[in-house]
Design an enzyme around this catalytic site. Structure first.
Site, PDB file in Angstrom:
ATOM      1  CD  GLN A 106      50.205  33.257  32.731  1.00  0.00           C
ATOM      2  OE1 GLN A 106      51.370  33.211  33.087  1.00  0.00           O
ATOM      3  NE2 GLN A 106      49.268  33.872  33.450  1.00  0.00           N
ATOM      4  NE  ARG A 135      47.548  32.275  43.305  1.00  0.00           N
ATOM      5  CZ  ARG A 135      47.250  30.987  43.343  1.00  0.00           C
ATOM      6  NH1 ARG A 135      48.214  30.104  43.440  1.00  0.00           N
ATOM      7  NH2 ARG A 135      46.012  30.585  43.291  1.00  0.00           N
ATOM      8  CB  CYS A 136      50.602  39.968  42.394  1.00  0.00           C
ATOM      9  SG  CYS A 136      51.188  41.556  41.862  1.00  0.00           S
ATOM     10  CD  GLU A 171      46.343  38.211  40.181  1.00  0.00           C
ATOM     11  OE1 GLU A 171      47.194  38.142  39.306  1.00  0.00           O
ATOM     12  OE2 GLU A 171      45.669  39.224  40.391  1.00  0.00           O
TER      13      GLU A 171
HETATM   14  N1  PCD Z   1      36.224  32.003  40.954  1.00  0.00           N
HETATM   15  C1  PCD Z   1      34.990  31.716  41.525  1.00  0.00           C
HETATM   16  N2  PCD Z   1      34.257  32.742  42.091  1.00  0.00           N
HETATM   17  C2  PCD Z   1      34.769  33.987  42.109  1.00  0.00           C
HETATM   18  C3  PCD Z   1      36.017  34.282  41.549  1.00  0.00           C
HETATM   19  C4  PCD Z   1      36.723  33.259  40.952  1.00  0.00           C
HETATM   20  O1  PCD Z   1      34.562  30.566  41.535  1.00  0.00           O
HETATM   21  N3  PCD Z   1      34.060  34.988  42.650  1.00  0.00           N
HETATM   22  C5  PCD Z   1      36.998  30.941  40.282  1.00  0.00           C
HETATM   23  C6  PCD Z   1      37.077  31.232  38.767  1.00  0.00           C
HETATM   24  O2  PCD Z   1      36.042  30.831  38.062  1.00  0.00           O
HETATM   25  C7  PCD Z   1      38.403  30.581  38.393  1.00  0.00           C
HETATM   26  C8  PCD Z   1      39.223  30.754  39.634  1.00  0.00           C
HETATM   27  O3  PCD Z   1      38.297  30.909  40.735  1.00  0.00           O
HETATM   28  O4  PCD Z   1      38.190  29.231  38.136  1.00  0.00           O
HETATM   29  C9  PCD Z   1      40.209  31.962  39.537  1.00  0.00           C
HETATM   30  O5  PCD Z   1      39.484  33.073  39.072  1.00  0.00           O
HETATM   31  P1  PCD Z   1      40.098  34.511  38.892  1.00  0.00           P
HETATM   32  O6  PCD Z   1      40.461  35.079  40.212  1.00  0.00           O
HETATM   33  O7  PCD Z   1      39.197  35.288  38.014  1.00  0.00           O
HETATM   34  O8  PCD Z   1      41.493  34.296  38.157  1.00  0.00           O
HETATM   35  P2  PCD Z   1      41.787  33.811  36.673  1.00  0.00           P
HETATM   36  O9  PCD Z   1      41.932  35.008  35.795  1.00  0.00           O
HETATM   37  O10 PCD Z   1      40.883  32.733  36.288  1.00  0.00           O
HETATM   38  O11 PCD Z   1      43.189  33.157  36.868  1.00  0.00           O
HETATM   39  C10 PCD Z   1      44.367  33.933  37.006  1.00  0.00           C
HETATM   40  C11 PCD Z   1      44.948  33.718  38.390  1.00  0.00           C
HETATM   41  C12 PCD Z   1      46.355  34.227  38.391  1.00  0.00           C
HETATM   42  S1  PCD Z   1      46.666  35.718  37.797  1.00  0.00           S
HETATM   43  C13 PCD Z   1      47.355  33.499  38.926  1.00  0.00           C
HETATM   44  S2  PCD Z   1      48.900  34.119  38.927  1.00  0.00           S
HETATM   45  C14 PCD Z   1      47.160  32.143  39.535  1.00  0.00           C
HETATM   46  C15 PCD Z   1      45.668  31.989  39.914  1.00  0.00           C
HETATM   47  O12 PCD Z   1      44.912  32.349  38.765  1.00  0.00           O
HETATM   48  N4  PCD Z   1      47.578  31.148  38.586  1.00  0.00           N
HETATM   49  C16 PCD Z   1      47.122  29.860  38.782  1.00  0.00           C
HETATM   50  N5  PCD Z   1      45.388  30.640  40.275  1.00  0.00           N
HETATM   51  C17 PCD Z   1      46.029  29.591  39.647  1.00  0.00           C
HETATM   52  N6  PCD Z   1      45.627  28.354  39.890  1.00  0.00           N
HETATM   53  C18 PCD Z   1      46.239  27.332  39.254  1.00  0.00           C
HETATM   54  N7  PCD Z   1      45.822  26.069  39.521  1.00  0.00           N
HETATM   55  N8  PCD Z   1      47.273  27.527  38.404  1.00  0.00           N
HETATM   56  C19 PCD Z   1      47.705  28.765  38.134  1.00  0.00           C
HETATM   57  O13 PCD Z   1      48.678  28.950  37.274  1.00  0.00           O
HETATM   58 MO1  PCD Z   1      48.978  35.905  37.422  1.00  0.00          MO
HETATM   59  O14 PCD Z   1      48.884  37.615  36.939  1.00  0.00           O
HETATM   60  O15 PCD Z   1      49.278  35.106  36.010  1.00  0.00           O
HETATM   61  O16 PCD Z   1      50.590  36.215  38.089  1.00  0.00           O
END
Ligand code: PCD
Length: 806
Positions: A237, A384-385, A760
């Protein structure tokens, strides 16, 4: 119709710029099986690596015998810590300032820990041989309960830290203590609590869970000894950060390392950190002189790569009798497992947990976090935060409901009463953040109105009466989750990872025929960057999105950036894209004015062209300007049309949203039916409404998973329970309800296009909405809080405890 006679509106549509529900360009290859993932990479002579992993959670390693494994046909090498020591790689630095064993050195600290790395001609031989490596273990007492970690007699886990009273984040009080992190005004908060008319207290646990991307983590390392060049493909990432770290720990010069993140099948924070598999593959490739691939299987992924959450949060919230919040206090016991490998910006060992005052105008607050070692897998990633924001949001949203119960007040009303007012932005919270913009009351009112909140509460009242008369066995719950996220790390002054400031970048080259390529320091894992970043540029420079290639993930070609996690791509790289576009536009304007034989200030930009002010028939399109950039520029100007921007954001962005969940719980089975889920998101300026909707659907589905079923738990021996998809809840279309999405738009005042992150948000807001709904269903029976995940068994246990089961 040609561009010359098309109307402004038609030309705008033709660009498919910001605000357009443009179809995802990457899906053409994904739906036809033409994606290129790490495991698709096949190089001549490539070998495969597999790990021998510890069956014990805590044990001393007395000996390792490789002989039988080495005798397996096709096996080329078996690496142990002793082989890594001469190159100084038996241990590696973690992102959190700790060190972690690459291969077990003397002892193991969690079940599934990497003990030896077997390299063979194919993964089957490697796997067979791994089973033949004989390891002599001596079991040690196991510590799984974080509440016992700092007992005087608790087993010593980290012998390497023996006697060390200073850690990366300050003093250590005990051999299993990692750090204490404190923020806020303790005295003022204690005073507010002691003087308050009402105080509610609760222990809120956010269980250990694990991101579960469809593609597990892996890499291919290829060392070209002749040229001294290392190429590393991986599910990264943050490819540039991986290159820098690889250079620092291997001493291969950074320009001789090329890191490539090809297509990635989901990241979710799981692919931010550095894992022993990467190091072992690189070492094996250097030693053996051929490419080496390492790909985890599902159980390895769930068992050993970075976990998330495992926060035990004790909260106290105070208020006046009529519901004005006066103070908030929180102590977190953070279980970090055997090594502190949390992926947070350096100065924030508990991430952005101090966003835990949420969306409320709370005058004083205090937070302290104690990190401790246990015999569990390391990690601490932002699943996802944005760096512990989900924990913070879950904490405050549960506390608000607990307080509402105590005050006998409607939870929606309590929220409305304490929201930060629209006119208070930019708002500085008691715990030190400056919220950029928000309009919480409007969002909440829209949500309440759309779901007919009042009618839902009336219906619930009737349901409870019917339940009391034994006319139904089902209880209805309504849960609100109102969240404020903090995304877009971040200003370099606050945020760095291993000393690398968290800016991001975009480089654009416009070609003579008026098409372009943009390269960014971020990397899509499914988010659709190739689609959306081209849209930002289309609106900025007037080249149709369809004529702009977006490329990410190759450190040899992309400008340096800190990668994609913490919903930072839009706030940071998206801003860099707009800024680089503006540099292009500024140069293009000079060229256009020159071609039109007027002063620079006498032309103005209009959708896809520069027009002479007051003479709309006199213009040069961006395509014409692009061509001229390569053959007819003003005297003294360099030819070409390129720009690069490295963007250090002045602040983070603060997306928010109002989520409402309605559940019906069968008290005799614990089965919880999600009757309705409404999600209103405000992510400022919306780039692609269709992608945003997809992001919200995905994030809500992960929130459902976490709130209703996911957990990585351990028995008292430290055995991981549930680390396979037989037990770990990964919702399919069958379990997933219909999501209703909605929005308001409150632009970020400091972002060049006003956009905030969104990826997120649904996870951050969703978890508390589900949990609040389940808790709400039993509220009239005296329940204030019950721990997640709310799987059928636990929900049934709650009903049983409350005496309402059959
Ligand atoms: N957007 C729009 N408008 C606005 C904002 C935003 O349209 N106002 C879109 C953009 O461009 C991109 C999307 O929506 O395409 C997202 O963005 P953002 O909020 O800035 O974010 P980024 O930096 O690009 O990415 C990151 C995130 C995170 S952190 C996570 S866990 C998850 C989410 O992303 N992962 C994933 N989502 C998703 N989806 C998918 N399909 N796969 C994946 O793996 Mo961490 O811290 O790493 O835990």
């Amino acid at each position: 119709m040609n561009a010359e006679v098309a109307s402004v509106e038609e030309r705008k549509q033709n660009l498919k710029g910001m605000g357009t529900a443009r179809r995802r360009v990457e899906d053409v290859r994904f739906v036809q099986g033409k994606g290129n993932y790490v495991d698709d990479i096949k190089l001549p002579g490539m070998l495969f690596g597999d790990f021998v992993r510890s069956p014990y959670a805590h044990a001393r390693i007395k000996s390792v015998n490789k002989e039988a494994a080495l005798a397996v046909p096709g096996v080329k090498a078996v690496l142990t810590a002793d082989d890594l020591k001469p190159v100084n790689l038996a241990w590696m630095p973690t992102l959190a300032g700790d060190v972690q064993m690459v291969l077990a050195d003397g002892k193991v600290l969690f079940q599934g820990q990497e003990v030896a790395f077997v390299v063979a001609e194919d993964r089957y031989a490697a796997s067979d041989a791994a089973e033949l490596v004989e390891v002599d273990y001596e079991e040690l007492p196991v510590l799984v309960d974080p509440f016992k970690a700092m007992d005087p007699g608790a087993p010593v886990l980290r012998e390497d830290l023996d006697g060390k009273t200073e850690g990366a984040h300050g003093p250590r009080r005990h051999h299993n203590h990692i750090f204490t992190w404190e923020v806020g005004d303790k005295d003022a908060t204690d005073r507010a609590l002691s003087e308050a008319e009402v105080v509610a207290k609760e222990l809120i646990t956010y269980q250990r869970v694990h991101p579960c991307p469809l593609e597990t983590a892996g890499c291919v390392a290829s060392m070209d000894k002749v040229n001294g060049q290392l190429t590393l493909w991986g599910t990264f990432q943050a490819p540039h950060a991986v290159r820098t770290v690889a250079s620092l720990i291997s001493t291969i010069p950074e320009h001789k390392i090329r890191v490539i993140s090809p297509d990635i099948g989901g990241g979710f924070g799981n692919k931010v950190g550095v894992y022993p598999g990467y190091i072992c593959a690189v070492v094996a490739s250097i030693v053996l002189g051929v490419p080496v691939k390492w790909i985890e299987d599902r159980i390895e992924n769930l068992q050993s790569t970075a976990f998330a959450r495992d926060y035990h949060m004790t909260g106290e919230i105070s208020a006046t009798r009529d519901g004005r919040i006066t103070g908030l206090k929180c102590h977190v016991l953070a279980d970090h497992g055997g090594f502190d490998a949390c992926a947070d910006p350096t100065k924030f060992p508990a991430g952005f947990f101090n966003i835990c005052t949420g969306s409320y105008d709370i005058p004083v607050a205090h937070v302290s976090v104690d990190g401790v070692y246990t015999n569990k897998a390391p990690g601490g990633v932002a699943y996802r935060c944005s760096f512990r924001v989900t924990e913070a949001s879950y904490f405050i949203e549960r506390m608000i409901d607990v307080l509402a119960r105590k005050l006998e007040m409607d939870p929606a009303e309590l929220r409305m009463k304490n929201f930060i007012g629209k006119e208070q932005f930019p708002y500085t919270s008691a715990l030190g953040w400056e919220y950029d913009s928000g309009d919480y009351h409007t969002a909440m009112e829209k949500a309440l109105e759309t779901v007919s909140y009042k009618a839902l509460r009336d219906e619930q009242k009737a349901n409870r009466e019917a339940f009391a008369r034994s006319e139904t066995r089902s209880l209805m719950g309504v849960g609100i989750g109102f969240f404020t996220e903090i995304v877009g790390a971040g200003p370099i002054k606050n945020c760095d990872i291993l000393g690398l400031g968290m800016f991001d970048s975009c480089e654009i080259r416009v070609h003579p025929t008026g098409s372009a390529i943009a390269r960014l320091g971020t990397i899509s894992q499914g988010q659709g960057h190739a689609t959306t970043f081209a849209q930002i540029l289309a609106s900025e420079i007037g080249i149709p999105a369809d004529q702009i290639t977006v490329e990410e993930g190759d450190t040899d070609t992309a400008p340096y950036g800190l990668g994609t996690y913490g919903s930072r791509s839009t706030p940071v790289a998206g801003a860099a894209t707009a800024m680089a576009g503006r540099k292009i536009k500024a140069k293009a304007q000079m060229i256009a004015a020159y071609l039109l034989e007027v002063h620079d200030d006498d032309v103005e930009f209009e959708v896809d062209r520069f027009v002479v002010k007051g003479a709309p028939e006199r213009f040069k399109t961006m395509a014409e300007v692009a061509f001229a950039a390569y053959n007819n520029v003003p005297p003294g100007m360099e030819p070409g049309l390129e720009a690069v921007s490295y963007y250090d954001p002045p602040n983070m962005t603060y997306p928010f949203g109002a989520y409402i969940c309605v559940v019906d719980i069968d008290v005799d089975t614990g089965v919880t039916d999600i009757r309705r889920f409404y999600a209103l998101d405000d992510c400022g300026t919306r780039i692609n409404p269709m992608i945003i909707e997809g992001q919200v659907h995905g994030g809500l589905t992960e929130a459902l998973a976490i709130a209703m079923g996911q957990e990585i738990s351990y028995d008292e021996m430290g055995n991981v329970k549930g680390a396979s998809l037989m037990d770990f809840f990964l919702p399919t279309a069958v379990e997933t309800p219909v999501w209703e999405t909605d929005f308001t738009v409150t632009p970020s005042p400091h972002h060049p296009i006003g956009a905030k992150g969104v990826g997120e948000s649904p996870n951050v807001g969703g978890v508390s909405a589900f949990s609040n709904a389940v808790n709400d269903a039993f509220a009239h029976l005296g329940l204030t809080h019950t721990q997640m995940p709310h799987d059928h068994w636990r929900v049934w246990k709650t009903a049983e405890r409350l005496g309402v089961t059959a």
